[in-house]
Design an enzyme around this catalytic site. Structure first.
Site, mmCIF file in Angstrom:
data_model
loop_
_atom_site.group_PDB
_atom_site.id
_atom_site.type_symbol
_atom_site.label_atom_id
_atom_site.label_comp_id
_atom_site.label_asym_id
_atom_site.label_seq_id
_atom_site.Cartn_x
_atom_site.Cartn_y
_atom_site.Cartn_z
ATOM 1 C CE LYS A 74 -3.957 1.909 2.645
ATOM 2 N NZ LYS A 74 -4.744 1.746 3.885
ATOM 3 C CB SER B 86 -8.011 3.930 3.018
ATOM 4 O OG SER B 86 -7.103 3.220 3.855
ATOM 5 C CB SER C 145 -8.131 0.883 5.826
ATOM 6 O OG SER C 145 -8.815 2.089 6.014
#
Lengths: 500, 509
Positions: B85, B160, B184
């Site tokens: 990420k 997210s 997330s």
């Protein structure tokens, strides 16, 4: 002019109408090897931005880790100031924008300082004031800006600014007093004595270089005046970063006179920070500090709480040095110094140096003579710290040994010190290289004495007539011929032998 | 077993590498090809990646092959590629946090998680898309365009960490690293049919994780199987001297727990169904799949009871005070002076003008919204009413967990109240968006671990549903044991992994 710099009230008049209240916030830069929250070195004077890492640069993703040695120093300072040591405390974020502060918040302590509720007894001319300590907390220093292109070196008018983050993250302990009231006319002296005594304590603890001129101890001076006898606290001003003992005293004195002028004029004191100007001896307005200032403190979530065990605290208590006040009394007695001698020694910042010189073998009087005569003068002339002249207590003791052995005299000793300032080696090496040794060979001295008598028949006659005191003039002549390298005692003996 | 290397799990790839059936370069290239084929860009395709490091990944793969040929692989997973990420710093590789304000920033250092991946020899395929600074539940708040759900590209992939979940669900990466501040990792896992784990707070170092809310953030695995997640968490976890909040004690073996769970036997395990995580607003198809999973766990021998955690109803409000407070402080460093974006307005701008213009252009609406909220919540006069109060409720939520875990070993709920909603559907309604994290947030507030495993497809829309398992702090192994058991039972029922039912992706190149 709102600052009333032109209409200061004379100091004695201030006291007729007002009671001063003092508050001192002293920042001490710790001498840990690494920074407060990262492993970067803390050495002073390194090339800009060479002692930095993601953490002290505040780069995205970086995280702080508390320096255990800094916590230890904080606790030792707290114990020496008779403080309570928190069993559990946290760091907080103090959110404000500052160009030198890379995260745009400072990691500090807020409502949970590591040390609180202490005191220090301060001696002023034989009278003791108890200064109460509100707290001593840990925080990190900021970087340093250099403003380029302006006339004043300040940000206004500069073309651009350079930032050095080497200092960002250096551990600081901020020691905050409670309001000091009741000092009256002695307020400036109490302020100075407090900072001086605190500095001595810090030096004795060995936790900081304690060099005010390098900023490793910085004092903020809070001052307010209240109507005499009212027992209230007035509005205060905070004079920032006062960096010498003398300036602490002067800043208090100046602000008292300025406050009185403002108040006498029927105006209000603005709660603001002020800058101290060493050269002109005045303060000027900094930024206004109103209650609206909002640091939005909250506990720093990246750090675990600090919870010193009681065993550790007691262990640290065992490492505390002798109380400086008690130590001073002990040394004065041991050395046989008068109150005045002692005060001068302390005032020159030479107490520890004299102590070490005595420990290195010199007599207290001799140690004092060199440090307060020769070395304090040199420090004053060159605007240097007395312990930064390149002369160590061991050097001074060695010089005195040479004098005692009559290898050199006091005058030649000054040349030895010149050599020490210039880094020419040990006192013994300097004597040899500069050819400074006293001539006590009777042959050479006798010839020089004969020359002096021949050149000064009037003086010789006076001595023959019994006016022995006139011998000084002949000694001077001999010394001149021998370029100072004569044993004055022996010269005198020879003169008297020849003429009486 | 398919010959397509991208269809294999990380554990299978590790075995194939060990057996010499394939090289790391071959399987890294297979995944890079898959990325090139289906990832597309901001306007079409999955758009799971913000930066693909073809050259770097292949170089790391070649180095791995050399080590293996020399008989010295660094780790069982040495050579298995992974996606990370974009919230974790990667030395020499851009890191943007999905924000314009960090556009072009190349960090000079690796996050600890990244350092551990590299030290174990895993090639890093690239950096995955995310909501800007991890603020959002849909990855639509990325400044670089949204990620699309491989199950239905008109739908959100969760957030997210939608990029990491979509990369794994679309077979672009065998597994990925995500971060979970309020769900997330778990919520994107739920809506993409992947496994998502939020470890115990501090079980994985946060050093190099660009903070959203420091007291809530936690990095963790996004995978296709529970076993892969266990392998990955064991690799990236453990104490880090650079993060003083990281846990300094060993966790029970997660891989062992996953293997034990995979036998499908849960005899003696006490499971609590959280009564506050159902009712109005919970999609019927989600609740139906959840109930079926609970029934399966009972069949596996678990004892199931209903448990009430009354403070959980305040979790969302608490979260939306604490998170903005911390993030308002974290984002203050983006001042246009030292790195990232710098917008200089015309004329003779002051430093403040430059800062204002840069922040205006560099931060998206959601970020600005939370900075303002957080600044307000911390300001004097409001601190006690908001931030202080929120911290107290946070304590109550932790106590609810403690009380519940006295009665049961794990707590379960659906991971998210709904399946993936449509792109754009909740973009103008922040509160509706926030509600999607209702079930995941309590674990972040309490610092406890949680896992989301695929529980099938909802009747009404055919989209994946996630099943969440929560355990006490440091008992991450319980999540893995129960998760692996459910996975084994469900996979047997389905006759294969759930992701096999996802539509084939059209090649975009």
């Amino acid at each position: 002019m709102t600052d009333h710099q032109g209409t200061l009230v004379p100091f004695d008049d201030v006291l007729a109408s007002y009671d001063p209240a003092l508050g001192l916030e002293v920042h001490v830069e710790l001498n840990t090897l690494t920074k407060m929250f990262c492993g970067c070195p803390t050495e002073f004077g390194a090339a800009p931005n060479t002692q930095v890492c993601p953490t002290c640069l505040g780069l995205p993703g970086s995280m702080p880790v508390v320096n255990g040695k800094a916590v230890e120093s904080a606790i030792r300072i707290g114990l020496a100031l008779n403080c309570e040591i928190a069993e559990w405390c946290r760091f907080a974020r103090k959110n404000y924008f500052y160009p030198d502060m890379p995260k745009n918040f400072q990691t500090s302590q807020y409502d949970e300082p590591i040390c609180f509720e202490g005191f220090m007894d301060v001696d002023v001319d034989g009278e003791t004031f108890r200064v109460e300590i509100e707290r001593a907390h840990m925080e990190e220093d900021t970087g340093k800006s250099l403003h380029v292109g302006g006339a004043t070196g300040r940000i206004h008018g500069a073309d651009y600014s350079l930032v050095d983050y080497n200092r960002a993250g250096i551990p600081l302990i901020e020691i905050v007093t409670k309001p000091i009231t009741g000092a009256g006319a002695k307020a400036p002296d109490v302020a100075r004595a407090y900072v001086a005594q605190l500095r001595d304590l810090i030096i004795a603890l060995g936790v900081s270089d304690a060099r005010m001129e390098q900023g490793s101890i910085r004092a903020d001076v809070n001052l307010s005046l209240a109507p005499k006898g009212s027992g209230v606290l007035g509005t205060r001003t905070e004079t920032k970063n006062v960096n010498s003992l003398r300036s602490v005293e002067r800043a208090v004195r100046y602000e008292m006179s300025r406050h009185a002028a403002v108040l006498d004029g029927g105006e209000r004191i603005l709660q603001e920070t002020r800058h101290w100007h060493e050269d002109t001896g005045v303060t000027t307005s900094g930024r206004e500090k109103s209650d609206a200032e909002d640091y939005r403190y909250f506990p720093e979530p990246d750090l675990v709480p600090v919870a010193p065990t009681r065993e550790w605290v007691e262990e640290l208590r065992g490492t505390l040095p002798e109380n400086p006040t008690a130590k001073r009394a002990r040394l004065q007695a041991e050395w046989g110094f008068s109150d005045l001698d002692m005060r001068d020694t302390v005032g020159a910042g030479a107490l520890l140096l004299v102590e070490e010189t005595v420990a290195a073998g010199a007599s207290p009087q001799a140690a004092r003579k060199w440090w307060l005569g020769e070395l304090a003068r040199r420090a004053n002339d060159t605007d240097a710290a007395i312990d930064a002249l390149g002369v160590t207590p061991a050097d001074v003791a060695a010089v005195q040994r040479l004098v005692d052995a009559k290898t050199i005299n006091d005058k030649l000793a000054r040349s030895v010190f010149e050599g020490l300032y210039a880094g020419e080696g040990t006192p013994e090496q300097i004597v040899e290289r500069r050819g400074l040794a006293v001539v006590s060979d009777d042959g050479a001295l006798s010839a020089a004495v004969d020359n002096a008598i021949a050149a000064n028949p009037d003086v010789a006659d006076k001595i023959r007539d019994g006016k022995v005191a006139a011998a000084g003039a002949l000694i001077g002549a001999v010394m001149k011929e021998m370029r100072g390298q004569a044993d004055a005692g022996r010269v005198r003996e020879l003169i008297l032998e020849k003429l009486t | 077993m398919s010959n397509d290397w991208t269809r294999r799990t990380a554990a299978e790839l590790a075995e194939a590498l060990a057996a010499g059936e394939v090289t790391s370069v071959e399987l890294t290239r297979a995944h890079l090809d898959r990325i090139a084929a289906v990832d597309g860009d901001a306007t079409s395709g999955i758009h799971a990646f913000l930066h693909v490091d073809t050259e770097g990944a292949l170089a790391q793969a070649a180095a791995s092959d050399e080590r293996r040929a020399g008989g010295t692989p660094l780790h069982p997973l040495d050579g298995v590629p992974i996606a990370v990420k974009d919230v974790l710093t990667t030395k020499g590789l851009p890191t943007t946090c999905g924000s314009k304000i960090l556009e072009g920033w190349v960090p000079p250092y690796d996050a600890t998680v990244v350092r551990r991946l590299k030290a174990a020899g895993l090639p890093i395929l690239g950096k995955t898309n995310m909501d800007e600074f991890a603020m959002g539940s849909s990855t639509e708040h990325s400044a670089y365009g949204p990620t699309r759900n491989p199950w239905d590209q008109t739908r959100i992939p969760g957030g997210s960490g939608g990029g990491s979940a979509a990369a794994v669900a679309s077979f672009e990466a065998p597994f990925a690293i995500g971060t979970d501040t309020g769900g997330s990792i778990r919520q994107p896992g739920a809506v993409t049919g992947t496994v998502g784990v939020k470890p115990t707070y501090g079980a994985v170092s946060r050093y190099g994780l660009i903070a959203l809310a420091n007291s809530l953030d936690q990095a963790g695995p996004v995978t296709r199987t529970v076993l892969d997640a266990a392998l990955l968490q064991e690799l990236i976890g453990g104490h880090d001297p650079l993060d003083s909040t990281s846990v300094d004690q060993p966790l029970p073996s997660l891989v062992d727990a996953a293997r034990q769970g995979a036998t499908g036997d849960l005899t003696g395990v006490r499971i609590g169904v959280v009564s506050e995580m159902s009712g109005e607003g919970w999609q019927p198809g989600v609740m139906a799949r959840f109930q079926e999973s609970v029934d399966l766990l009972v069949k596996a021998g678990a004892e199931v009871v209903e448990v009430s955690c009354p403070s959980f109803v305040h979790a969302l409000a608490t979260y939306y005070l604490i998170l903005p407070a911390e993030c308002s402080s974290n984002l203050a460093k983006f001042d246009a002076m030292r790195y990232g974006l710098r917008v200089v307005p015309d004329g003779n701008p002051s430093a403040e003008d430059v800062m204002r213009a840069t922040r205006d252009a560099g931060f998206g609406d959601e970020v600005k919204r939370r900075i303002i909220l957080g600044t307000y919540a911390l300001s004097s006069g409001y601190y006690d009413a908001y931030y202080g109060q929120a911290q107290k409720v946070r304590t109550l939520i932790s106590r609810d967990f403690e009380a519940a875990f006295e009665r049961v070993d794990v707590l379960v709920s659906p991971t998210a109240p709904t399946t993936a909603f449509e792109l754009g559907e909740k973009l103008d309604d922040p509160l509706a968006m926030y509600l999607n994290d209702l079930a995941t947030i309590p674990a972040n507030l309490a610092g406890t671990p949680g896992i989301s495993v695929p529980a099938g497809l909802a009747e009404e829309d055919g989209l994946p549903v996630g099943f969440q398992i929560l355990a006490p702090a440091l008992a991450d192994d319980r999540c893995y044991r129960v998760g692996a058991a459910l996975e084994a039972l469900l996979t047997a029922e389905w006759g294969g992994p759930l992701l096999d039912r996802a539509p084939a992706l059209e090649e975009t190149r």
